[in-house]
Design a protein around this motif. Structure first.
Motif, PDB file in Angstrom:
ATOM      1  N   SER A  66       3.928   3.086  -5.048  1.00 31.92           N
ATOM      2  CA  SER A  66       3.093   2.370  -4.073  1.00 31.92           C
ATOM      3  C   SER A  66       3.060   0.879  -4.336  1.00 31.92           C
ATOM      4  O   SER A  66       3.270   0.426  -5.460  1.00 31.92           O
ATOM      5  N   SER A  67       2.755   0.122  -3.284  1.00 31.94           N
ATOM      6  CA  SER A  67       2.547  -1.318  -3.424  1.00 31.94           C
ATOM      7  C   SER A  67       1.396  -1.552  -4.396  1.00 31.94           C
ATOM      8  O   SER A  67       0.432  -0.808  -4.423  1.00 31.94           O
ATOM      9  N   LYS A  71       3.627  -6.471  -6.484  1.00 35.90           N
ATOM     10  CA  LYS A  71       4.720  -5.498  -6.462  1.00 35.90           C
ATOM     11  C   LYS A  71       4.819  -4.852  -5.080  1.00 35.90           C
ATOM     12  O   LYS A  71       3.860  -4.222  -4.619  1.00 35.90           O
ATOM     13  N   VAL A  72       5.970  -5.017  -4.455  1.00 32.92           N
ATOM     14  CA  VAL A  72       6.182  -4.394  -3.154  1.00 32.92           C
ATOM     15  C   VAL A  72       6.456  -2.909  -3.401  1.00 32.92           C
ATOM     16  O   VAL A  72       7.102  -2.554  -4.380  1.00 32.92           O
ATOM     17  N   GLY A  73       5.935  -2.048  -2.542  1.00 34.08           N
ATOM     18  CA  GLY A  73       6.146  -0.615  -2.711  1.00 34.08           C
ATOM     19  C   GLY A  73       7.611  -0.252  -2.565  1.00 34.08           C
ATOM     20  O   GLY A  73       8.397  -0.995  -1.963  1.00 34.08           O
ATOM     21  N   ASP A 139       6.009  -2.115   2.364  1.00 37.55           N
ATOM     22  CA  ASP A 139       4.644  -1.628   2.178  1.00 37.55           C
ATOM     23  C   ASP A 139       4.585  -0.111   2.292  1.00 37.55           C
ATOM     24  O   ASP A 139       4.937   0.449   3.322  1.00 37.55           O
TER      25      ASP A 139
ATOM     26  N   ASN B  40       7.913 -10.598   0.840  1.00 37.85           N
ATOM     27  CA  ASN B  40       7.092  -9.580   1.478  1.00 37.85           C
ATOM     28  C   ASN B  40       7.121  -9.813   2.981  1.00 37.85           C
ATOM     29  O   ASN B  40       7.182 -10.955   3.429  1.00 37.85           O
ATOM     30  N   HIS B  88      -3.245  -3.026  -2.179  1.00 37.63           N
ATOM     31  CA  HIS B  88      -2.530  -1.749  -2.202  1.00 37.63           C
ATOM     32  C   HIS B  88      -2.185  -1.451  -0.747  1.00 37.63           C
ATOM     33  O   HIS B  88      -2.949  -0.792  -0.042  1.00 37.63           O
TER      34      HIS B  88
END
Lengths: 140, 245
Positions: A66-67, A71-73, A139, B40, B88
């Motif tokens: 997971s993200s 840290k990108v997932g 994500d 991202n 998250h």
């Protein structure tokens, strides 16, 4: 009165257990997941399930991470293929990947970001097969 | 939350451009390649986007604030609004932490880098604190995990374009997966060993014995954090950036 209190305690405990289990499930990042398992249907993102497998000779093993802040997932699948390495490189390049060759005939192929995801394919030369690791970053 | 199975061979250069995996390095300790990736798809996430927003000038402060008078710094300069976030992303409501700032216009490149690093460090620390709170109910051990802040910092330098991922890893001197697993087994999981500093926590012993010899891949390394990752100093709030009220 005591019955009501016990009922209240029981419901609270049950609710807490359900909530904790749900949260644990959310934060669980399984690896080495086979396609014929419940975990595969519940936890492995659709985006990696859609990636075409090139002549697999071993069962694909899936994973997800997971993200986590910066840290990108990511989600990945690993399997071995009987397809020739050169054919795989050509196939990936024709599909838009930029492939770079490293030591021991290892190729790392990057695709551009599209729809919020980036795909990276690593081809590793084995004795009589090619190890393929597909990783999708985004994500999740 | 890194697992033992995430460990990859750091001596193979083919792994240096990977976007996920865990590597032990002689000069920067544990590094999570996922944290090194500054890119991202969401504009308010990632060191690369933070830097892009600072370079491009963000959004007008008025788009966030309903005030008649624009904010001015002490020297009379105006600023632009900037939002930076860590979360998250895969979970409902994307739980995380974010900072909203006003950054002074017309800063020079070094000042911009210092502001970017300050914002990056503040939000990273807030996010790790948030994760630590989740850790207290045993959901994740990722809060201030040994590799988190150091990997974030290296990712920041990659994001602002001062170094490439490959050059960054080369400077850190990665070790083989065998040595990395030995370190994991002897020192414990990265999530168990907390590190709240922006500098590495090194393994106490990187050597191990085989049947024929004693191996220490870090034996000839200085075990000092490469200078390139210490070249920018954060700047205190007030002069070049402030919290957006």
């Amino acid at each position: 009165m005591i019955k009501k209190f016990m009922l209240f305690i029981g419901i609270t405990a049950l609710f807490s257990a359900c909530l904790f289990s749900f949260l644990f499930y959310l934060f669980w990042n399984p690896s080495d997941v086979r396609p014929d398992t419940i975990t595969f249907y519940l936890k492995i993102p659709e985006v990696i399930k859609k990636v075409e497998l090139f002549n697999p000779i071993t069962s694909p093993l899936y994973g997800v991470s997971s993200s986590d802040g910066e840290k990108v997932g990511s989600t990945d699948v690993y399997y071995e293929s009987k397809a020739p390495l050169s054919d795989l490189v050509v196939e990936l390049t024709e599909n838009g990947a930029k492939c770079e060759e490293f030591e021991n005939r290892i190729f790392v192929c990057d695709f551009a970001w599209a729809d919020g995801y980036m795909r990276q394919t690593t081809l590793t030369t084995k004795e009589s097969s090619v190890g393929i690791q597909e990783t999708i970053i985004g994500d999740m | 939350m890194s697992k033992r199975t995430d460990i990859i061979d750091g001596t193979m250069t083919s792994n240096w451009s990977k976007k996920s995996g865990l590597i032990y390095t002689c000069n920067a300790g544990w590094i999570d390649l996922g944290h090194l990736n500054p890119h991202n798809a969401r504009p308010e996430i990632g060191a690369g986007n933070l830097w892009k927003n600072i370079i491009q000038g963000g959004k007008p402060v008025a788009s966030y604030q309903d005030k008649e008078k624009d904010f001015t710094f002490r020297d009379g300069s105006t600023g632009f609004a900037l939002v930076y976030r860590q979360d998250h992303a895969g979970y409902p409501f994307k739980p995380g932490r974010e900072g909203k700032y006003i950054v002074k216009k017309n800063l020079n490149i070094l000042q911009k880098k210092r502001v970017a690093l300050s914002i990056f460090m503040e939000v990273s620390t807030l996010f790790e604190e948030f994760q630590k709170m989740l850790g207290s109910i045993r959901l994740t051990d990722s809060g201030f995990s040994q590799e988190d802040l150091v990997s974030n910092l290296i990712g920041f330098y990659i994001g602002i374009g001062d170094v490439t991922q490959v050059a960054a890893l080369k400077a850190c001197k990665p070790v083989s997966d065998r040595t990395a697993r030995k370190i994991w087994d002897s020192e414990g999981a990265v999530g168990e060993n907390k590190n709240k500093a922006w500098s590495p926590k090194y393994a106490s012993n990187t050597g191990y014995d085989t049947k024929y010899q004693c191996v220490d891949e870090c034996g000839s390394s200085p075990r000092t954090f490469p200078r390139i990752f210490q070249s920018i100093q954060p700047i205190a709030k007030g002069e070049c950036h402030v919290d957006m009220q």
